[in-house]
Design an enzyme around this catalytic site. Structure first.
Site, PDB file in Angstrom:
ATOM      1  N   HIS A 272       0.850  -1.194   0.000  1.00  0.00           N
ATOM      2  CA  HIS A 272       0.000   0.000   0.000  1.00  0.00           C
ATOM      3  C   HIS A 272       0.884   1.240   0.000  1.00  0.00           C
ATOM      4  O   HIS A 272       1.959   1.242   0.590  1.00  0.00           O
ATOM      5  CB  HIS A 272      -0.892   0.008   1.255  1.00  0.00           C
ATOM      6  CG  HIS A 272      -2.054   0.935   1.140  1.00  0.00           C
ATOM      7  ND1 HIS A 272      -1.959   2.276   1.387  1.00  0.00           N
ATOM      8  CD2 HIS A 272      -3.328   0.706   0.761  1.00  0.00           C
ATOM      9  CE1 HIS A 272      -3.138   2.843   1.193  1.00  0.00           C
ATOM     10  NE2 HIS A 272      -3.987   1.921   0.804  1.00  0.00           N
ATOM     11  N   ASP A 329      -7.934  -5.253  -0.236  1.00  0.00           N
ATOM     12  CA  ASP A 329      -8.409  -6.114  -1.332  1.00  0.00           C
ATOM     13  C   ASP A 329      -8.057  -7.576  -1.163  1.00  0.00           C
ATOM     14  O   ASP A 329      -8.494  -8.413  -1.966  1.00  0.00           O
ATOM     15  CB  ASP A 329      -7.801  -5.602  -2.652  1.00  0.00           C
ATOM     16  CG  ASP A 329      -8.336  -4.232  -3.000  1.00  0.00           C
ATOM     17  OD1 ASP A 329      -7.529  -3.324  -3.268  1.00  0.00           O
ATOM     18  OD2 ASP A 329      -9.570  -4.062  -2.958  1.00  0.00           O
TER      19      ASP A 329
HETATM   20  C1  SDX Z   1      -6.192   0.133  -2.969  1.00  0.00           C
HETATM   21  O1  SDX Z   1      -4.387   4.573  -1.976  1.00  0.00           O
HETATM   22  C2  SDX Z   1      -5.349   3.983  -1.402  1.00  0.00           C
HETATM   23  O2  SDX Z   1      -5.731   4.327  -0.313  1.00  0.00           O
HETATM   24  C3  SDX Z   1      -5.927   2.820  -2.188  1.00  0.00           C
HETATM   25  C4  SDX Z   1      -6.940   1.973  -1.428  1.00  0.00           C
HETATM   26  C5  SDX Z   1      -8.221   2.727  -1.146  1.00  0.00           C
HETATM   27  O3  SDX Z   1      -8.914   2.348  -0.203  1.00  0.00           O
HETATM   28  O4  SDX Z   1      -8.544   3.636  -1.956  1.00  0.00           O
HETATM   29  O5  SDX Z   1      -6.377   1.524  -0.217  1.00  0.00           O
HETATM   30  C6  SDX Z   1      -7.334   0.750  -2.252  1.00  0.00           C
HETATM   31  O6  SDX Z   1      -5.929   0.479  -4.085  1.00  0.00           O
HETATM   32  C7  SDX Z   1      -5.331  -0.871  -2.241  1.00  0.00           C
HETATM   33  C8  SDX Z   1      -4.100  -1.362  -3.101  1.00  0.00           C
HETATM   34  C9  SDX Z   1      -4.592  -2.439  -4.076  1.00  0.00           C
HETATM   35  N1  SDX Z   1      -3.514  -2.786  -5.030  1.00  0.00           N
HETATM   36  C10 SDX Z   1      -2.877  -3.975  -4.981  1.00  0.00           C
HETATM   37  O7  SDX Z   1      -3.068  -4.810  -4.096  1.00  0.00           O
HETATM   38  C11 SDX Z   1      -1.895  -4.199  -6.124  1.00  0.00           C
HETATM   39  C12 SDX Z   1      -0.565  -4.764  -5.577  1.00  0.00           C
HETATM   40  N2  SDX Z   1       0.078  -3.695  -4.802  1.00  0.00           N
HETATM   41  C13 SDX Z   1       1.073  -2.914  -5.465  1.00  0.00           C
HETATM   42  O8  SDX Z   1       1.003  -2.796  -6.844  1.00  0.00           O
HETATM   43  C14 SDX Z   1       1.552  -1.695  -4.688  1.00  0.00           C
HETATM   44  O9  SDX Z   1       1.821  -2.122  -3.418  1.00  0.00           O
HETATM   45  C15 SDX Z   1       0.663  -0.467  -4.639  1.00  0.00           C
HETATM   46  C16 SDX Z   1       0.243  -0.038  -5.998  1.00  0.00           C
HETATM   47  C17 SDX Z   1      -0.546  -0.727  -3.800  1.00  0.00           C
HETATM   48  C18 SDX Z   1       1.476   0.647  -3.988  1.00  0.00           C
HETATM   49  O10 SDX Z   1       2.494   0.953  -4.858  1.00  0.00           O
HETATM   50  P1  SDX Z   1       3.618   2.060  -4.499  1.00  0.00           P
HETATM   51  O11 SDX Z   1       3.325   2.724  -3.212  1.00  0.00           O
HETATM   52  O12 SDX Z   1       3.791   2.919  -5.721  1.00  0.00           O
HETATM   53  O13 SDX Z   1       4.870   1.195  -4.229  1.00  0.00           O
HETATM   54  P2  SDX Z   1       5.866   0.639  -5.348  1.00  0.00           P
HETATM   55  O14 SDX Z   1       5.087   0.064  -6.482  1.00  0.00           O
HETATM   56  O15 SDX Z   1       6.885   1.684  -5.647  1.00  0.00           O
HETATM   57  O16 SDX Z   1       6.578  -0.585  -4.555  1.00  0.00           O
HETATM   58  C19 SDX Z   1       7.651  -0.336  -3.625  1.00  0.00           C
HETATM   59  C20 SDX Z   1       8.472  -1.632  -3.657  1.00  0.00           C
HETATM   60  C21 SDX Z   1       8.918  -2.035  -5.067  1.00  0.00           C
HETATM   61  O17 SDX Z   1      10.086  -2.829  -4.924  1.00  0.00           O
HETATM   62  P3  SDX Z   1      11.546  -2.093  -5.152  1.00  0.00           P
HETATM   63  O18 SDX Z   1      11.506  -1.450  -6.541  1.00  0.00           O
HETATM   64  O19 SDX Z   1      11.685  -1.113  -4.027  1.00  0.00           O
HETATM   65  O20 SDX Z   1      12.547  -3.251  -5.072  1.00  0.00           O
HETATM   66  O21 SDX Z   1       7.663  -2.722  -3.185  1.00  0.00           O
HETATM   67  C22 SDX Z   1       7.484  -3.664  -4.251  1.00  0.00           C
HETATM   68  C23 SDX Z   1       7.826  -2.948  -5.535  1.00  0.00           C
HETATM   69  O22 SDX Z   1       8.262  -3.871  -6.518  1.00  0.00           O
HETATM   70  N3  SDX Z   1       6.082  -4.077  -4.198  1.00  0.00           N
HETATM   71  C24 SDX Z   1       5.638  -5.316  -4.394  1.00  0.00           C
HETATM   72  C25 SDX Z   1       4.240  -5.254  -4.202  1.00  0.00           C
HETATM   73  N4  SDX Z   1       3.875  -4.008  -3.908  1.00  0.00           N
HETATM   74  C26 SDX Z   1       5.006  -3.274  -3.899  1.00  0.00           C
HETATM   75  N5  SDX Z   1       6.288  -6.465  -4.715  1.00  0.00           N
HETATM   76  C27 SDX Z   1       5.510  -7.581  -4.842  1.00  0.00           C
HETATM   77  N6  SDX Z   1       4.172  -7.609  -4.682  1.00  0.00           N
HETATM   78  C28 SDX Z   1       3.501  -6.467  -4.368  1.00  0.00           C
HETATM   79  N7  SDX Z   1       2.177  -6.480  -4.197  1.00  0.00           N
END
Ligand code: SDX
Length: 393
Positions: A272, A329
């Protein structure tokens, strides 16, 4: 930083507004709506009462709640001509695309909503109208996709009961009105009701800042929510869990894939932007998941896989280092599936829950007379150059 422009891709460290609606502490895993904790609201309140709280700022008196409920009930019917939209969609159209289209189309049936100088009372009528029609539109989308006849709202049913009847009426009555099921729906919709300046809410505020009408602003928010990185994740989680089940149920194999930078696979439902601790909603939904599946006698193998994935990830250094925890989710789709919703309807259910939050945020932006949103950029393109005639290229 170049000159006076600060770049912040994804607005990770940029506040877009001041808001009095939702308080979120990502480090502590705290979420409050208008000062009330979601733990208390999920346990003691109802979805319409929380909708009132978010939009008007305080818990309603019994009289105010009764009026709110009655005003909504009167508006739940949608114009019969809207059926033409449903027959126009190809049968496999994604429900989110249908929902954003149908919500945007409401301005065609309620042109008074297009008045940018509408009085507070007229604006309130439009908000009530949308809250009232959303469950009917959502249920008709599911019914039409199944080729079932639509079910109309009934004046003797509450908001959630009406919704469940329009979705499942005449199909599985014993489950439709089971108190555990109704309570689970209140809990799920309350937990999705608002979440400060997330992607879809920021979209609603941005579109509304141009004085676009409420239906157009919410329709834009629905489209932003559709993305699998945002609300679309609840459908992606179930599809991911199904893939893992069909591939032998090996959680560790998929955890390794999620950590492999050469593999586009992400653990959906994990991570998140703000929560760097447990998403407090995920904890409550996980408990509701156990309660509902037990009560309905549903034994869904993907729930065990989800729990094994969570357990393994919480002990894994990659996830610990990046503070990746289950989010809202991760478990919600398992409950929705147990209740009988199609997986492509899960994000539509997220939108149904988030609607009062979107409306509250849109109203706050308007009440605060915020300027039209118009961010700047740092230009990195070509410097000035002369036009070359076609025969010289
Ligand atoms: C919702 O914003 C809100 O409040 C949203 C929400 C709401 O109520 O409105 O809470 C609802 O959207 C919840 C999130 C649902 N999405 C997912 O579950 C999709 C999977 N999650 C990710 O794609 C990610 O965690 C996000 C999109 C939720 C957050 O992305 P960020 O903050 O932009 O973080 P990032 O993508 O830059 O990740 C940081 C690191 C990266 O690794 P490095 O490059 O540092 O090595 O964490 C890793 C990412 O690769 N990472 C993951 C991961 N999520 C982040 N690696 C594996 N699996 C994951 N799910």
């Amino acid at each position: 930083q170049t000159g006076y422009i600060t770049l912040d891709a994804g607005f990770k460290n940029t506040g877009a507004t001041k808001s009095a609606i939702t308080f979120l502490d990502g480090e502590q895993g705290i979420l409050h709506y208008r000062g009330y904790s979601i733990e208390q609201l999920a346990e003691k309140s109802t979805f319409l009462e929380v909708a009132y709280l978010l939009i008007y700022g305080d818990l309603p008196s019994a009289k105010a709640l009764e009026t709110f409920r009655a005003d909504i009930k009167k508006q739940m019917m949608i114009h019969e001509d809207m059926k033409n939209f449903f027959t126009g969609f190809p049968s496999k159209s994604h429900p989110m695309g249908q929902l954003s289209c149908l919500v945007g189309a409401l301005s065609a049936f309620y042109p008074e909503s297009l008045n940018p100088n509408a009085s507070e009372e007229e604006e309130n009528k439009t908000m009530i109208n949308l809250l009232a029609k959303m469950p009917t539109i959502v249920s008709w989308i599911q019914k039409k996709s199944l080729g079932h006849p639509v079910v109309y709202p009934k004046n003797n049913l509450g908001y959630i009961e009406n919704f469940m009847n329009m979705i499942f009426g005449e199909v599985n009555d014993e489950k439709t009105f089971d108190p555990v099921v109704i309570q689970a729906m209140h809990t799920l919709l309350i937990l999705h009701a608002d979440h400060e300046q997330n992607c879809s809410t920021s979209t609603v505020r941005m579109v509304g800042s141009s004085n676009a009408n409420l239906y157009a602003s919410i329709s834009a928010g629905i489209n932003a929510l559709w993305g699998p990185l945002h609300g679309g994740a609840n459908q992606a989680v179930i599809e991911m869990l199904e893939d893992i089940k069909n591939d032998g149920g090996d959680a560790d194999k998929y955890l390794a894939k999620a950590k492999d930078k050469n593999d586009p696979f992400r653990l959906m439902g994990f991570g998140h932007r703000v929560y760097k601790n447990f998403d407090p909603r995920a904890k409550i939904i996980k408990k509701a998941c156990d309660d509902v599946l037990e009560k309905l006698g549903v034994d869904d193998p993907v729930l065990d896989i989800a729990k094994r994935l969570e357990e393994a990830a919480l002990k894994d250094q990659y996830f610990i280092d990046r503070k990746l925890y289950p989010n809202v989710d991760f478990y919600s789709g398992i409950i929705y599936r147990a209740l009988g919703f199609k997986s492509d309807m899960f994000t539509v259910l997220f939108a149904l829950g988030r609607l009062p939050g979107w409306i509250a945020q849109w109203k706050e932006m308007r009440d605060n007379k915020e300027p039209i949103g118009r961010p700047r950029q740092v230009y990195v393109g070509e410097t000035i150059r002369e036009y070359v005639p076609l025969d010289k290229r």
